[in-house]
Design an enzyme around this catalytic site. Structure first.
Site, short mmCIF file in Angstrom:
data_model
loop_
_atom_site.label_atom_id
_atom_site.label_comp_id
_atom_site.label_asym_id
_atom_site.label_seq_id
_atom_site.Cartn_x
_atom_site.Cartn_y
_atom_site.Cartn_z
N ARG A 166 52.48 -6.26 8.41
CA ARG A 166 53.23 -6.94 7.37
C ARG A 166 54.60 -7.37 7.87
O ARG A 166 55.15 -8.35 7.37
CB ARG A 166 53.45 -6.01 6.16
CG ARG A 166 52.23 -5.75 5.32
CD ARG A 166 52.65 -4.94 4.11
NE ARG A 166 53.92 -5.47 3.61
CZ ARG A 166 54.92 -4.74 3.14
NH1 ARG A 166 54.81 -3.45 3.05
NH2 ARG A 166 56.04 -5.30 2.73
N ARG A 220 59.87 0.81 -8.07
CA ARG A 220 60.41 -0.53 -7.87
C ARG A 220 60.29 -1.42 -9.11
O ARG A 220 59.57 -2.42 -9.12
CB ARG A 220 59.78 -1.19 -6.64
CG ARG A 220 59.99 -0.37 -5.40
CD ARG A 220 59.44 -1.00 -4.16
NE ARG A 220 60.36 -1.95 -3.57
CZ ARG A 220 60.14 -2.59 -2.42
NH1 ARG A 220 59.02 -2.38 -1.78
NH2 ARG A 220 61.01 -3.42 -1.93
N PRO A 221 61.03 -1.10 -10.15
CA PRO A 221 60.99 -1.93 -11.36
C PRO A 221 61.67 -3.29 -11.15
O PRO A 221 62.30 -3.51 -10.11
CB PRO A 221 61.76 -1.10 -12.38
CG PRO A 221 62.64 -0.21 -11.58
CD PRO A 221 61.96 0.02 -10.26
N ASP A 229 65.75 0.55 5.32
CA ASP A 229 64.67 0.05 6.18
C ASP A 229 64.75 0.59 7.61
O ASP A 229 63.85 0.34 8.41
CB ASP A 229 64.68 -1.49 6.21
CG ASP A 229 64.16 -2.10 4.91
OD1 ASP A 229 63.61 -1.36 4.08
OD2 ASP A 229 64.29 -3.33 4.74
N CYS A 278 54.89 0.68 -5.50
CA CYS A 278 54.31 0.60 -4.16
C CYS A 278 54.53 1.95 -3.49
O CYS A 278 55.05 2.87 -4.11
CB CYS A 278 54.93 -0.52 -3.36
SG CYS A 278 56.64 -0.26 -2.99
N LYS A 312 62.03 -11.11 8.42
CA LYS A 312 60.96 -11.14 7.41
C LYS A 312 61.54 -11.31 6.00
O LYS A 312 61.10 -12.16 5.23
CB LYS A 312 60.13 -9.84 7.47
CG LYS A 312 59.17 -9.69 6.30
CD LYS A 312 58.47 -8.35 6.31
CE LYS A 312 59.26 -7.22 5.74
NZ LYS A 312 59.21 -7.06 4.27
N ASN A 313 62.51 -10.47 5.67
CA ASN A 313 63.01 -10.48 4.30
C ASN A 313 63.74 -11.78 3.95
O ASN A 313 63.77 -12.19 2.80
CB ASN A 313 63.93 -9.27 4.05
CG ASN A 313 63.12 -7.98 3.96
OD1 ASN A 313 61.89 -8.02 3.91
ND2 ASN A 313 63.80 -6.84 3.95
C1 UD1 Z 1 64.66 -5.50 -0.49
C2 UD1 Z 1 63.93 -5.60 0.82
C3 UD1 Z 1 63.49 -4.21 1.30
C4 UD1 Z 1 64.69 -3.28 1.34
C5 UD1 Z 1 65.42 -3.27 0.01
C6 UD1 Z 1 66.71 -2.45 0.04
C7 UD1 Z 1 62.87 -7.77 0.64
C8 UD1 Z 1 61.61 -8.54 0.58
N1 UD1 Z 1 62.75 -6.45 0.66
O1 UD1 Z 1 63.72 -5.00 -1.44
O2 UD1 Z 1 62.93 -4.35 2.61
O3 UD1 Z 1 64.24 -1.97 1.63
O4 UD1 Z 1 65.77 -4.62 -0.35
O5 UD1 Z 1 67.54 -2.91 1.05
O6 UD1 Z 1 63.94 -8.33 0.76
N2 UD1 Z 1 65.66 -1.66 -8.68
C9 UD1 Z 1 65.65 -1.44 -10.05
N3 UD1 Z 1 65.46 -2.51 -10.86
C10 UD1 Z 1 65.31 -3.78 -10.40
C11 UD1 Z 1 65.34 -3.99 -9.00
C12 UD1 Z 1 65.53 -2.90 -8.17
O7 UD1 Z 1 65.78 -0.31 -10.50
O8 UD1 Z 1 65.15 -4.72 -11.19
C13 UD1 Z 1 65.82 -0.50 -7.78
C14 UD1 Z 1 64.61 -0.31 -6.86
O9 UD1 Z 1 63.58 0.41 -7.51
C15 UD1 Z 1 65.21 0.43 -5.71
C16 UD1 Z 1 66.63 -0.14 -5.62
O10 UD1 Z 1 66.88 -0.76 -6.88
O11 UD1 Z 1 65.27 1.81 -5.99
C17 UD1 Z 1 66.82 -1.16 -4.53
O12 UD1 Z 1 65.89 -2.18 -4.68
P1 UD1 Z 1 66.19 -3.68 -4.24
O13 UD1 Z 1 67.54 -3.77 -3.60
O14 UD1 Z 1 65.91 -4.58 -5.38
O15 UD1 Z 1 65.08 -3.89 -3.12
P2 UD1 Z 1 64.06 -5.07 -3.00
O16 UD1 Z 1 64.75 -6.37 -3.27
O17 UD1 Z 1 62.82 -4.76 -3.73
#
Ligand code: UD1
Length: 506
Positions: free
Chosen positions: A460, A180-181, A368, A175, A81-82
């Site tokens: 989803r 999730r910023p 996950d 969410c 999915k991701n």
């Molecule tokens: C992706 C995956 C999700 C998985 C996660 C961590 C997809 C669609 N989703 O989510 O299934 O659980 O990786 O392996 O690929 N963060 C910040 N600032 C940012 C971005 C992230 O602070 O700009 C923080 C997030 O709030 C979180 C952490 O970094 O606490 C990890 O997030 P991130 O690795 O970005 O996850 P996603 O890409 O959203």
């Protein structure tokens, strides 16, 4: 068999266990246990649980599972999915038609298709193949209604900026699992030369200059965010000059995106390490690419085998993507053996050993898979600690597992799980995607019937999970329910008299 949903808090001691006799040593655990006892206080359970979705929704589906059935046979793993979601965004970089294969049929994928369509991109599904044609992009503005449903849709900001020099994307917002910023995405795009303004919840990014082209830069990510790494890699693909992303995410889905971009003519090195180098090119070309198998779905089926004490062959997988998951299963006494180049067989053990888990960016243990492992550890021998370090609010499954007789306490982002001999079926609500998988797993192992609400989360991210599990021998089916969501007041569930503390918000 003892019905543990009817047990009272503290009765575990009668089963020969006591918090003072934790079978896992370690200072941290002792401290947690002491603090927990000191801070122990009750929480209110149903019927006043918070609704995770529209309470007025009628005719919702619920999943009924009759636990205790042994599973056997082979289960097919769908495409990741991701990967699918980010590769769909990646196809927007290309001014020619691209083909993605092994794309799972999921609500999230449909939602992403709608977002691309709203931008003027043509998306056509043919079986497990998506044909994406972004030769014309009519819009640089993604619709709020769709972006708010799917956080991954924010990732189109990189390709839009790279192709058009402008993008207007609503902030995806928080969410169920945390705030999730997107600050890392935004700061990285600024380093590549984009002007970014955030106004009324819309991220407006644009590139000035005659050719409106981003410029290669050195970017250091404060945290190896998967999404930020992917956004910046896509943006840099068409930038002028060389970009390096340091402290980049190393997840297999990042490698999959790099491989797809390379198939379209991008020049990317180092994906899968913590430093990715992208030499910008002026244009990409058509590609036909097959997505990797879903390592989270595969891991979920491995846990299904372990929790039902059943031998299952899970394929296709890339075993290296499951290293952390397999290592934890082995630490719990469950054997996992490779079969051929694309299969893994789970060989269960009668006794699940307690173990501690800390979620981390790849190659660490995946967040996950945290909920699914928690379901398994509820039936282990001894005490385990799960520490969720990636997301701040990803323990929503704990009260639901507790309804089924699990013995879990929360302290901040740590869950302390004391294994019980048996779970008992109960009405439960899925609070997020992976929580839904944990509840299905618990239901498969539990004594009696479990009913799961909140299936929109499951849909989803798990393609045909019921039929896949039914084929393995699980007794489960989805029914339409006229009952209002969360209305569990008539169900004769006796909760522990002293339920676990839930203080992650305190
Ligand atoms: C992706 C995956 C999700 C998985 C996660 C961590 C997809 C669609 N989703 O989510 O299934 O659980 O990786 O392996 O690929 N963060 C910040 N600032 C940012 C971005 C992230 O602070 O700009 C923080 C997030 O709030 C979180 C952490 O970094 O606490 C990890 O997030 P991130 O690795 O970005 O996850 P996603 O890409 O959203």
């Amino acid at each position: 068999m003892t019905n543990h949903a009817n047990m009272r808090w503290g009765e575990n001691d009668k089963l020969g266990k006591s918090w003072d006799n934790c079978n896992v040593s370690g200072k941290i655990k002792t401290e947690f246990v002491t603090q927990l006892i000191a801070e122990d206080r009750p929480i209110t359970f149903s019927p006043n649980l918070p609704n995770v979705h529209s309470p007025a929704e009628e005719n919702v589906s619920i999943l009924e599972i009759w636990g205790g059935q042994p599973l056997s046979g082979q289960v097919n793993v769908s495409g990741a999915k991701n990967s699918a979601l980010v590769l769909m965004a990646g196809a927007v970089l290309c001014p020619e038609e691209c083909s993605l294969r092994n794309v799972p049929s999921l609500v999230d994928v449909s939602c992403m298709s709608e977002i691309l369509a709203a931008l003027g991109v043509k998306v056509k599904r043919e079986g497990d193949r998506l044909v994406i044609n972004a030769s014309t992009i009519g819009q640089s503005k993604a619709p709020y209604e769709l972006v708010s449903q799917l956080r991954a849709s924010f990732f189109v900001i990189g390709p839009l900026l790279a192709r058009l020099g402008v993008a207007r994307i609503p902030l995806p917002g928080g969410c169920a699992i945390g705030a999730r910023p997107v600050d890392l995405h935004v700061r990285g795009l600024q380093a590549l030369g984009a002007e970014v303004q955030i106004d009324h919840g819309i991220v407006y990014a644009y590139v000035t200059g005659v050719n409106k082209r981003l410029k290669g830069a050195k970017i250091y990510l404060d945290y190896p965010s998967v999404g930020a790494t992917e956004t910046l890699m896509m943006a840099a693909t068409l930038a002028d000059g060389e970009t390096t992303i340091e402290n980049a995410a190393q997840e297999p889905e990042v490698i999959d995106l790099a491989n797809f971009c390379r198939a379209m003519g991008a020049k990317i090195r180092g994906a899968g390490t913590n430093t990715i180098t992208i030499s910008g090119v002026s244009r990409l070309h058509t590609a036909d690419y097959s997505i990797i198998p879903d390592r989270v779905e595969a891991g979920t089926f491995l846990v299904a085998g372990a929790i039902t004490r059943s031998e299952i062959l899970v394929s296709p997988v890339i075993p290296d993507h499951l290293t952390a998951v397999i290592a934890k299963l082995q630490a719990m006494g469950v054997q996992v053996v490779k079969e051929g180049s694309h299969g893994v067989r789970v060989i269960p053990s009668q006794n699940i050993l307690a173990t501690d888990i800390e979620t981390l960016p790849y190659p660490g243990f995946p967040t996950d898979m945290q909920a699914q492992f928690m379901a398994l550890l509820t039936l282990s021998e001894g005490d385990s600690i799960i520490s969720e370090t990636v997301f701040e609010n990803r323990l929503g499954h704990v009260p639901e597992l507790s309804r089924m007789g699990a013995d879990i306490r929360i302290k901040g982002n740590h869950a302390i799980i004391r294994g019980v001999p048996m779970l008992s079926g109960a009405p439960v609500v899925a609070t997020d995607l992976r929580a839904s998988a944990a509840l299905v797993l618990a239901g498969l192992a539990a004594n009696g019937k479990t009913t799961i609400q909140g299936l929109h989360h499951m849909d989803r991210g798990y393609e045909q999970i019921e039929s896949k599990l039914q084929k393995l021998g699980a007794r489960m089916h989805r029914i339409k329910s006229d009952a209002k969501l969360d209305d569990r007041s008539n169900d004769a569930v006796v909760l522990p008299s002293k339920p676990p503390m839930l203080n992650q918000h305190s």
